[in-house]
Design a protein around this motif. Sequence first.
Motif, PDB file in Angstrom:
ATOM      1  N   GLU A  41     -17.187  -3.585   4.536  1.00  0.00           N
ATOM      2  CA  GLU A  41     -16.818  -4.110   3.091  1.00  0.00           C
ATOM      3  C   GLU A  41     -15.272  -4.866   3.023  1.00  0.00           C
ATOM      4  OE1 GLU A  41     -19.431  -0.648   2.392  1.00  0.00           O
ATOM      5  OE2 GLU A  41     -18.074  -1.370   3.810  1.00  0.00           O
ATOM      6  N   ALA A  42     -14.467  -3.905   3.417  1.00  0.00           N
ATOM      7  CA  ALA A  42     -12.986  -4.314   3.709  1.00  0.00           C
ATOM      8  C   ALA A  42     -12.841  -5.260   4.764  1.00  0.00           C
ATOM      9  CB  ALA A  42     -12.003  -3.158   4.026  1.00  0.00           C
ATOM     10  N   GLY A  43     -13.642  -4.990   5.879  1.00  0.00           N
ATOM     11  CA  GLY A  43     -13.661  -6.050   7.009  1.00  0.00           C
ATOM     12  C   GLY A  43     -13.768  -7.495   6.652  1.00  0.00           C
ATOM     13  N   ALA A  44     -14.972  -7.741   5.615  1.00  0.00           N
ATOM     14  CA  ALA A  44     -14.946  -8.996   5.011  1.00  0.00           C
ATOM     15  C   ALA A  44     -13.807  -9.418   4.370  1.00  0.00           C
ATOM     16  CB  ALA A  44     -16.225  -8.991   4.323  1.00  0.00           C
ATOM     17  N   VAL A  45     -13.075  -8.710   3.625  1.00  0.00           N
ATOM     18  CA  VAL A  45     -11.831  -9.346   2.970  1.00  0.00           C
ATOM     19  C   VAL A  45     -10.807  -9.914   4.077  1.00  0.00           C
ATOM     20  CG1 VAL A  45     -10.022  -8.873   1.411  1.00  0.00           C
ATOM     21  CG2 VAL A  45     -12.366  -8.042   1.072  1.00  0.00           C
ATOM     22  N   VAL A 154      -1.565  -6.570   4.109  1.00  0.00           N
ATOM     23  CA  VAL A 154      -2.814  -5.843   3.640  1.00  0.00           C
ATOM     24  C   VAL A 154      -2.217  -4.362   4.097  1.00  0.00           C
ATOM     25  CG1 VAL A 154      -5.292  -5.438   3.621  1.00  0.00           C
ATOM     26  CG2 VAL A 154      -4.226  -7.699   4.037  1.00  0.00           C
ATOM     27  N   ALA A 155      -2.387  -3.450   3.122  1.00  0.00           N
ATOM     28  CA  ALA A 155      -2.309  -2.102   3.359  1.00  0.00           C
ATOM     29  C   ALA A 155      -3.743  -1.406   2.935  1.00  0.00           C
ATOM     30  CB  ALA A 155      -1.142  -1.607   2.313  1.00  0.00           C
ATOM     31  N   ASP A 156      -4.069  -0.520   3.813  1.00  0.00           N
ATOM     32  CA  ASP A 156      -5.432   0.214   3.730  1.00  0.00           C
ATOM     33  C   ASP A 156      -5.220   1.574   3.223  1.00  0.00           C
ATOM     34  OD1 ASP A 156      -8.312   0.650   4.107  1.00  0.00           O
ATOM     35  OD2 ASP A 156      -8.105   1.294   5.710  1.00  0.00           O
ATOM     36  N   ASN A 157      -6.309   2.192   2.830  1.00  0.00           N
ATOM     37  CA  ASN A 157      -6.363   3.670   2.050  1.00  0.00           C
ATOM     38  C   ASN A 157      -5.350   3.913   0.860  1.00  0.00           C
ATOM     39  OD1 ASN A 157      -6.170   4.373   5.397  1.00  0.00           O
ATOM     40  ND2 ASN A 157      -7.844   5.258   4.062  1.00  0.00           N
ATOM     41  N   VAL A 158      -5.548   2.855  -0.073  1.00  0.00           N
ATOM     42  CA  VAL A 158      -4.779   2.982  -1.138  1.00  0.00           C
ATOM     43  C   VAL A 158      -5.374   3.643  -2.208  1.00  0.00           C
ATOM     44  CG1 VAL A 158      -3.075   0.887  -0.739  1.00  0.00           C
ATOM     45  CG2 VAL A 158      -5.259   0.709  -2.171  1.00  0.00           C
ATOM     46  N   THR A 159      -6.674   3.629  -2.282  1.00  0.00           N
ATOM     47  CA  THR A 159      -7.497   4.643  -3.165  1.00  0.00           C
ATOM     48  C   THR A 159      -8.259   5.470  -2.671  1.00  0.00           C
ATOM     49  OG1 THR A 159      -9.331   3.052  -3.010  1.00  0.00           O
ATOM     50  CG2 THR A 159      -7.530   2.331  -4.489  1.00  0.00           C
ATOM     51  N   ARG A 160      -8.394   5.614  -1.307  1.00  0.00           N
ATOM     52  CA  ARG A 160      -9.118   6.642  -0.697  1.00  0.00           C
ATOM     53  C   ARG A 160      -8.592   7.185   0.434  1.00  0.00           C
ATOM     54  NH1 ARG A 160     -13.927   3.695  -2.262  1.00  0.00           N
ATOM     55  NH2 ARG A 160     -15.050   4.449  -4.234  1.00  0.00           N
ATOM     56  N   ASP A 201       9.604  -9.442  -6.005  1.00  0.00           N
ATOM     57  CA  ASP A 201       9.370 -10.717  -6.324  1.00  0.00           C
ATOM     58  C   ASP A 201       8.982 -11.723  -5.300  1.00  0.00           C
ATOM     59  OD1 ASP A 201       9.964 -10.304  -8.948  1.00  0.00           O
ATOM     60  OD2 ASP A 201      12.007 -10.552  -8.778  1.00  0.00           O
ATOM     61  N   ALA A 202       9.151 -11.075  -4.021  1.00  0.00           N
ATOM     62  CA  ALA A 202       8.974 -11.816  -2.837  1.00  0.00           C
ATOM     63  C   ALA A 202       7.236 -11.818  -2.698  1.00  0.00           C
ATOM     64  CB  ALA A 202       9.555 -11.458  -1.546  1.00  0.00           C
ATOM     65  N   VAL A 203       6.499 -11.010  -3.226  1.00  0.00           N
ATOM     66  CA  VAL A 203       5.153 -11.072  -2.956  1.00  0.00           C
ATOM     67  C   VAL A 203       4.569 -10.972  -4.483  1.00  0.00           C
ATOM     68  CG1 VAL A 203       5.152 -10.041  -0.678  1.00  0.00           C
ATOM     69  CG2 VAL A 203       5.061  -8.500  -2.613  1.00  0.00           C
ATOM     70  N   GLU A 204       3.157 -11.399  -4.304  1.00  0.00           N
ATOM     71  CA  GLU A 204       2.198 -11.171  -5.415  1.00  0.00           C
ATOM     72  C   GLU A 204       1.160 -10.233  -4.830  1.00  0.00           C
ATOM     73  OE1 GLU A 204       2.833 -15.372  -7.752  1.00  0.00           O
ATOM     74  OE2 GLU A 204       0.897 -15.110  -6.628  1.00  0.00           O
ATOM     75  N   THR A 205       0.799  -9.036  -5.688  1.00  0.00           N
ATOM     76  CA  THR A 205       0.093  -8.199  -5.227  1.00  0.00           C
ATOM     77  C   THR A 205      -1.133  -7.967  -5.907  1.00  0.00           C
ATOM     78  OG1 THR A 205       1.686  -7.203  -3.962  1.00  0.00           O
ATOM     79  CG2 THR A 205      -0.116  -5.773  -4.044  1.00  0.00           C
ATOM     80  N   ALA A 206      -2.217  -7.418  -5.498  1.00  0.00           N
ATOM     81  CA  ALA A 206      -3.589  -7.256  -6.252  1.00  0.00           C
ATOM     82  C   ALA A 206      -4.137  -5.840  -5.384  1.00  0.00           C
ATOM     83  CB  ALA A 206      -4.743  -8.230  -6.265  1.00  0.00           C
ATOM     84  N   VAL A 207      -4.746  -4.944  -5.835  1.00  0.00           N
ATOM     85  CA  VAL A 207      -5.498  -3.882  -5.380  1.00  0.00           C
ATOM     86  C   VAL A 207      -7.010  -4.127  -5.372  1.00  0.00           C
ATOM     87  CG1 VAL A 207      -5.841  -1.380  -5.218  1.00  0.00           C
ATOM     88  CG2 VAL A 207      -3.607  -2.130  -5.625  1.00  0.00           C
ATOM     89  N   LEU A 208      -7.521  -4.000  -4.447  1.00  0.00           N
ATOM     90  CA  LEU A 208      -8.897  -4.458  -4.324  1.00  0.00           C
ATOM     91  C   LEU A 208      -9.953  -3.200  -4.050  1.00  0.00           C
ATOM     92  CD1 LEU A 208      -9.094  -7.827  -2.241  1.00  0.00           C
ATOM     93  CD2 LEU A 208      -8.755  -7.436  -4.712  1.00  0.00           C
ATOM     94  N   ALA A 215      -4.571  -2.879  -0.649  1.00  0.00           N
ATOM     95  CA  ALA A 215      -3.589  -3.805  -1.483  1.00  0.00           C
ATOM     96  C   ALA A 215      -3.304  -4.827  -0.589  1.00  0.00           C
ATOM     97  CB  ALA A 215      -2.172  -2.890  -1.746  1.00  0.00           C
ATOM     98  N   VAL A 216      -3.428  -6.246  -1.496  1.00  0.00           N
ATOM     99  CA  VAL A 216      -3.288  -7.574  -0.704  1.00  0.00           C
ATOM    100  C   VAL A 216      -2.041  -8.311  -1.190  1.00  0.00           C
ATOM    101  CG1 VAL A 216      -4.199  -9.678  -0.094  1.00  0.00           C
ATOM    102  CG2 VAL A 216      -5.761  -7.623  -0.232  1.00  0.00           C
ATOM    103  N   SER A 217      -0.867  -8.503  -0.586  1.00  0.00           N
ATOM    104  CA  SER A 217       0.323  -9.083  -0.968  1.00  0.00           C
ATOM    105  C   SER A 217       0.487 -10.315  -0.384  1.00  0.00           C
ATOM    106  CB  SER A 217       1.413  -8.055  -0.669  1.00  0.00           C
ATOM    107  OG  SER A 217       1.332  -6.796  -1.064  1.00  0.00           O
ATOM    108  N   THR A 218       0.594 -11.302  -1.220  1.00  0.00           N
ATOM    109  CA  THR A 218       1.055 -12.654  -0.619  1.00  0.00           C
ATOM    110  C   THR A 218       2.376 -12.949  -0.817  1.00  0.00           C
ATOM    111  OG1 THR A 218      -1.411 -13.581  -1.082  1.00  0.00           O
ATOM    112  CG2 THR A 218       0.402 -15.038  -1.002  1.00  0.00           C
TER     113      THR A 218
END
Length: 221
Positions: A41-45, A154-160, A201-208, A215-218
Motif C-alpha cells: 500500500e505504501a510501496g505504491a505511493v 518521505v517518513a515512515d511509521n508516523v501513525t503505526r 516553510d521550505a516544504v509542504e507536508t501531508a500525512v497519508l 508523511a510526504v513533504s515536497t
Amino acid sequence: MDVLSDPAERFLAATAPAHTETQAAMTELADDWGFPIIGPEAGAVLRLLARLTDARRVFEFGSGFGYSATWFLRGGAEAVICTEFDEDEAERGVRFAADGGYADSVTFEVGDAMETVERYDGPFDVVLIDHQKGRYAEAYRTVLPKVRTGGVIVADNVTRGPIDLGDLVAHFEDGVPLPDPEVDEETRGIGEYVGTVRSDDAVETAVLPVGNGIAVSTKVA
C-alpha cells in the motif's frame, strides 16, 4: 484493533499493486525474520512519487534488505542509495538485487545512515526516512539541503509501529507535551519530526494513512 478488520484498510490492501517475484520473496523473508517492511500500500505511493518526480537519485535512511528500494525502481528511479546498519540485512539485499536483476541500480552502504549521507552530494529527487525514530528530525535537517526543489522526503511509521498514536494526537490537538525521550523515544521522535516539517516553510507536508502512515513533504523553497 486488527488493521485488516477495518474496511478502509482492507480496501487499500485489496487494491494495492501485486508484488513482483522478488518482492514476494522479500515479504516471505520479512515474515520469517519478523522484520517490518512498508508493504504494497505504501510501496505504491513510493512508486508514484518516483514517477511524478521523474526520479533519478533516491536516498534511504534505513533500508533493511531493500524492499522499499524496489518500489522506487518500479517507479522509474535510476539509482537508489540504501543504508543499513546490520551487515547481514545489507548482504541479503545485495543478493536480492543480483537475483532480481537490478544490482546496477542500487548501492548498499553498511553503517550509520547519518554518516553515510555526509559522503554523498545532492541533488536527490526522493528521500525515505525509515531508521531510528529519534533521529528522524536530524535526518530531515541534514538531507534537506541535498534535495532539489520539487523533490520529496518521505517518513515512515508516523501513525503505526513502535509509537503511541494517542500521545501524538494529544500533542497535536491539545498541545500536550511529547513523552520524555527516556520513556518513549520513538513516539517523541515521530512527534518532533512531524512538528518540524509542518513548521518549515521550505516544504509542504501531508500525512497519508497508508501502511504504517507516511508523511510526504515536497520541497518548495
